[in-house]
Enzyme design. Structure first.
Site, PDB file in Angstrom:
ATOM      1  CG  HIS A 366     -79.560  10.634 -18.307  1.00  0.00           C
ATOM      2  ND1 HIS A 366     -80.249  10.433 -16.977  1.00  0.00           N
ATOM      3  CD2 HIS A 366     -80.437  10.068 -19.256  1.00  0.00           C
ATOM      4  CE1 HIS A 366     -81.320   9.789 -17.177  1.00  0.00           C
ATOM      5  NE2 HIS A 366     -81.426   9.594 -18.252  1.00  0.00           N
ATOM      6  CB  CYS A 679     -82.681  13.655 -37.625  1.00  0.00           C
ATOM      7  SG  CYS A 679     -82.213  13.771 -35.902  1.00  0.00           S
TER       8      CYS A 679
END
Length: 748
Positions: A366, A679
């Site tokens: 995260h 991507c």
């Protein structure tokens, strides 16, 4: 008898404390301490070995060995019995030292006449400072009480070392801790280089007095703090905002188990009986837990010891009153240093930070996701950084190389600043290209898009020269909350994102959670291989309420504007059909409610598994666009977990097998006349980006800072000529195209 031993121990600790308070240099104190310990324990020898550097121990004081050996005898980490104690963090107690494996005879010390040996580590919460040794002529094992008592004494020495009790002006004294330059090698979490000053997320607790005069009072203080800790954990568990299934609940249940552990409290009370203060007793047990943590192979045990370590920190802060707010002022150029940090906490700091250094973390954690969104350099796995760094220390952070220069020498700082200046100069040159298209000298045009995940990213859209947002990560808004965000909140956010894009397309990826991105309020699945488990669209199709709510929010945000929706981690055509059907149902429902519809809907899929490259032709025809998720596709193609540092760099994007797969995907998309983008990290690396363009990928999505360098290279070369170089190298059977591509570029 036990009471007398307690009394003897407390007397010895008081003598050590008095020695600390008395005037004199560091060497005088060390000499007095070895004398006091030998006298109190009735041993012939007491010696203190301290680390001269990370790998070298030095005999710094002795009572009983040859005085000439002091500051002359040195051992490598792991060498001899002393080195073994330092390496393992565990005591060695033997009646026959010369007969022990690894014994090293040091004739200059005269220790051969002392067969009995007891050595214990001098350590402080993960920081190993040295080794304390007692020896006797009589061949005997030291008792359990003697061994435990020496560990208590070593704890006090660790605190005295931390407080600088043994520093002095002479050459023989130890190097001053937290004064000299330190180079720490970590791993790249987010690229970039920056300079600033340390800001500790959780400053070290300083124990001013490790010795307790009144055991009864110290135990009362300890029990009071433990009770407060238990109440805090109970309140956190009862917090109404917390769902009953969150991973944090399992962590707090473990906290509660430890907080109510009688054996944990009893050990700390025994330490107090031997003369430690309440704080020092907590830290002694924490240090031993840290030592066990470092040697534990079992992941479950490591997690539990980690929980105990965190709980000990909470207890220490309750006892000392030293919270995160120490009154220190954040520097103007803060580089955050922490063991680990959650996404919400990192976002609270926001763009004030110049960079982040973590002892733990991973490339997909995260914190790494947020650091990328904030476009700040991040180094992870920076071992011992929280131990080495102090608030305000100058630090150079090289996210490109995964290096941290703490308190750097001037020559290192000058070279580093030259590097940063060159990067800044290059970026200013790229700024001139901002309004120009990425067109090769052959006339081939490549569209360059940016990745985003926060509102804060959107100002980069215009400044970077990006033609739109190729990937907007919607999961960040879910990760930073302790509860599921409301539909209205999300609709408002997505509308502001479109507003800030000022008409440029934004491709919203629906919620991509699971694997390395576990929501704090969702029950963890405890999967053996989460990257290949219940994640992304798999979660969305099983938890349709969340997927429907998010799609409703996107539809309501568009209000008369084009909407681009991208479903992540599609591995089978049936998954895309199900997700597409749900989107169409929600569009129909919103229309029936009389809401203004998007002016246009474009629906696509992320191709992140090799299986999708072999999907039926109808799948490609159903999609309005396809985006290759390069990071995941590469890890599954090579069966190399990108979270595993041993293998993630082993396989190159420019290896022929992977490029053959890319070429096949390009061809299938061309046959179906569906736009294709790439991507991922490789899209932002100029050589890789150019190679992908030569293979026919005409849209690349990357972090904003990479658009300038990629555009600069594309505009200088012929993409069609590079394609010929690639075709020839493949025809010759080259296993990697990196050599041919870079050789060709060098000639250009």
């Amino acid at each position: 008898m036990a009471e007398r031993k307690d009394s003897d121990s407390r007397k010895l600790l008081r003598r050590l404390r008095d020695t600390l308070a008395a005037p004199g240099g560091g060497q005088d104190r060390l000499d007095q301490i070895t004398h006091h310990i030998a006298d109190s324990m009735g041993t012939d020898v007491c010696s203190i070995y301290l680390f001269r550097d990370a790998d070298t121990l030095e005999l710094c004081a002795t009572e009983g060995l040859n005085a000439e050996a002091v500051h002359q005898t040195r051992l490598r980490l792991g060498e001899g019995l002393v080195g073994r104690v330092a390496r393992t963090g565990r005591p060695i107690n033997t009646a026959d030292a010369p007969g022990e494996p690894g014994f090293r005879f040091m004739p200059e010390t005269g220790e051969e006449v002392f067969p009995s040996f007891l050595g214990v580590p001098i350590q402080r919460v993960g920081e190993r400072l040295g080794v304390l040794v007692v020896q006797s002529r009589e061949a005997r094992l030291f008792s359990e009480d003697e061994s435990y008592g020496l560990e208590v004494v070593a704890m006090v020495l660790a605190e005295m070392t931390e407080l600088g009790a043994f520093l002095g002006a002479g050459d023989d004294t130890m190097p001053k801790s937290h004064r000299f330059p330190v180079l720490i090698r970590g791993l790249t979490g987010q690229e970039g280089a920056t300079e600033g000053h340390v800001w500790l997320h959780e400053p070290r607790v300083v124990i001013a007095n490790p010795v307790g005069d009144n055991p009864k009072r110290e135990k009362a203080r300890l029990n009071e703090a433990v009770e407060a800790l238990r109440s805090t954990v109970d309140r956190m568990l009862a917090n109404a905002e917390m769902s009953a299934e969150g991973e944090h609940v399992a962590v707090l249940e473990t906290y509660r188990m430890f907080a109510n552990s009688r054996s944990w409290l009893r050990r700390m009370e025994e330490d107090i009986d031997l003369g430690l203060s309440a704080e020092a007793a907590v830290e002694k047990e924490q240090s031993q837990a840290r030592a066990r943590l470092e040697s534990a192979a079992d992941p479950y045990l490591r997690d539990r010891l980690h929980d105990l370590d965190d709980l000990s920190n909470r207890l220490l802060r309750l006892l000392t009153g030293q919270g995160a707010d120490t009154g220190a002022e954040m520097p103007e150029d803060p580089i955050l240093v922490a063991r680990n940090i959650g996404p919400a906490e990192l976002l609270d700091y926001g763009r004030r930070l110049k960079g982040v250094v973590l002892e733990e973390g991973s490339v997909g954690s995260h914190a790494a996701i947020v650091a990328r969104a904030l476009a700040i350099p991040l180094v992870i796995h920076a071992t011992r950084i929280t131990t080495e760094a102090l608030n305000g220390d100058p630090v150079l952070l090289d996210g490109d190389q995964g290096l941290v220069h703490l308190r750097p020498e001037e020559s290192v700082a000058i070279a580093f600043r030259d590097k940063v200046a060159m990067q800044a100069e290059a970026q200013s040159r790229y700024a001139d290209l901002r309004g120009l298209p990425a067109v090769g000298t052959c006339g081939t045009r490549v569209e360059l898009y940016m990745n985003a995940g926060l509102m804060a990213d959107l100002p980069s859209l215009e400044g970077s020269g990006a033609e739109g947002v190729g990937l907007f990560r919607t999961e960040l808004q879910f990760l930073i909350r302790s509860h599921v965000p409301r539909r209205g909140e999300l609709a408002g956010l997505y509308a502001r994102v479109m507003d800030n894009a000022k008409g440029k397309p934004v491709h919203f990826r629906t919620l991509d959670i699971g694997s390395d991105k576990v929501l704090p309020y969702m029950k963890p699945q405890d999967e053996p291989n989460p990257a290949m488990g219940w994640r992304a669209i798999r979660v969305g199709l099983d938890k349709r309420g969340i997927l429907r709510m998010q799609l409703q929010a996107l539809i309501r945000a568009a209000v008369g504007r084009p909407l681009h929706v991208m479903f992540p981690f599609i591995a089978d055509m049936g998954e895309y059909e199900d997700a597409y059907r749900i989107l169409m149902q929600e569009l129909s429902r919103e229309q029936k409610l009389g809401r203004e519809m998007p002016s246009d809907i474009r629906v696509g899929a992320m191709l992140e598994t090799p299986s999708l490259a072999f999907a039926p032709k109808r799948f490609f025809e159903m999609c309005d666009f396809i985006s290759i998720g390069g990071n995941d596709l590469k890890q599954f193609f090579y069966a190399a977990d990108r979270e595993n540092e041993r293998v993630r760099r082993r396989y190159d994007t420019l290896n022929t097998p992977f490029l053959n797969l890319i070429q096949q995907i390009v061809q299938r998309c061309e046959d179906a006349r569906v736009p294709l983008s790439f991507c991922g990290e490789d899209a932002g690396r100029p050589i890789e980006a150019l190679t992908l363009a030569a293979l026919g990928v005409r849209r690349l999505s990357m972090r904003p800072a990479s658009i300038g360098p990629v555009k600069h290279l594309i505009r200088r070369v012929s993409i069609s000529e590079l394609r010929q170089v690639i075709d020839q190298a493949m025809a010759e059977g080259k296993t990697s195209l990196r050599g041919p591509v870079t050789d060709w570029l060098a000639r250009q």
